[in-house]
Write a protein that holds these residues in place. Structure first.
Motif, PDB file in Angstrom:
ATOM      1  N   GLU A  27      55.221  59.922   3.097  1.00 34.25           N
ATOM      2  CA  GLU A  27      55.778  61.212   3.524  1.00 34.25           C
ATOM      3  C   GLU A  27      56.611  61.832   2.410  1.00 34.25           C
ATOM      4  O   GLU A  27      56.517  63.030   2.146  1.00 34.25           O
ATOM      5  CB  GLU A  27      56.606  61.030   4.795  1.00 34.25           C
ATOM      6  CG  GLU A  27      55.775  60.729   6.022  1.00 34.25           C
ATOM      7  CD  GLU A  27      56.613  60.380   7.244  1.00 34.25           C
ATOM      8  OE1 GLU A  27      57.851  60.561   7.203  1.00 34.25           O
ATOM      9  OE2 GLU A  27      56.016  59.903   8.222  1.00 34.25           O
ATOM     10  N   GLU A  28      57.414  61.011   1.747  1.00 39.40           N
ATOM     11  CA  GLU A  28      58.230  61.543   0.656  1.00 39.40           C
ATOM     12  C   GLU A  28      57.362  61.920  -0.543  1.00 39.40           C
ATOM     13  O   GLU A  28      57.603  62.949  -1.198  1.00 39.40           O
ATOM     14  CB  GLU A  28      59.323  60.554   0.252  1.00 39.40           C
ATOM     15  CG  GLU A  28      60.328  61.170  -0.694  1.00 39.40           C
ATOM     16  CD  GLU A  28      61.572  60.333  -0.920  1.00 39.40           C
ATOM     17  OE1 GLU A  28      62.341  60.683  -1.827  1.00 39.40           O
ATOM     18  OE2 GLU A  28      61.784  59.323  -0.202  1.00 39.40           O
ATOM     19  N   SER A  31      55.941  65.255  -0.055  1.00 43.68           N
ATOM     20  CA  SER A  31      56.942  66.290  -0.256  1.00 43.68           C
ATOM     21  C   SER A  31      57.204  66.542  -1.745  1.00 43.68           C
ATOM     22  O   SER A  31      57.303  67.678  -2.181  1.00 43.68           O
ATOM     23  CB  SER A  31      58.240  65.886   0.437  1.00 43.68           C
ATOM     24  OG  SER A  31      59.273  66.782   0.138  1.00 43.68           O
ATOM     25  N   LEU A  65      62.400  57.476  -5.458  1.00 43.04           N
ATOM     26  CA  LEU A  65      62.292  57.950  -4.071  1.00 43.04           C
ATOM     27  C   LEU A  65      63.229  57.186  -3.138  1.00 43.04           C
ATOM     28  O   LEU A  65      63.270  55.961  -3.158  1.00 43.04           O
ATOM     29  CB  LEU A  65      60.853  57.787  -3.566  1.00 43.04           C
ATOM     30  CG  LEU A  65      59.755  58.506  -4.328  1.00 43.04           C
ATOM     31  CD1 LEU A  65      58.401  58.185  -3.703  1.00 43.04           C
ATOM     32  CD2 LEU A  65      59.993  60.000  -4.350  1.00 43.04           C
ATOM     33  N   ALA A  67      62.858  56.817   0.038  1.00 47.77           N
ATOM     34  CA  ALA A  67      62.051  56.006   0.960  1.00 47.77           C
ATOM     35  C   ALA A  67      61.586  54.720   0.300  1.00 47.77           C
ATOM     36  O   ALA A  67      61.511  53.669   0.954  1.00 47.77           O
ATOM     37  CB  ALA A  67      60.848  56.811   1.458  1.00 47.77           C
TER      38      ALA A  67
END
Length: 96
Positions: A27-28, A31, A65, A67
């Protein structure tokens, strides 16, 4: 280009937790959309995971990141077999 494979086996009962942490990394990545970076994660039995990363250039985006930092924070405690990192050398590829 750096090509790396990481494989490990999580403890029984930690599969869903690990998969959720992996999904958060994706998900990151979606983005941030780092250029020159390809990444894939596979499961090859109920508790074993394999990550493959291809990085063009010298910098890998994963360590930056949030995450990924969360994913790696307690990875050794989550694993029955700890991560093994292997540098890869491409022999051939199609559409990868």
């Amino acid at each position: 280009m750096r090509q790396v494979m990481v494989r490990y086996r999580v403890k029984a009962g930690r599969e869903a937790e690990n998969a959720a942490l992996v999904r958060a990394v994706y998900e990151e990545l979606a983005s941030v959309q780092p250029e020159g970076f390809r990444y894939a994660t596979f499961r090859f039995d109920e508790r074993s995971f394999m990550h493959v990363a291809f990085t063009e250039g010298d910098s890998a985006p994963l360590p930056e990141l949030a995450a990924f930092k969360e994913f790696t924070r307690d990875i050794r405690e989550r694993c029955e077999e700890p991560p093994v990192v292997t540098e890869l050398s491409e022999v051939g590829a199609y559409g990868f």
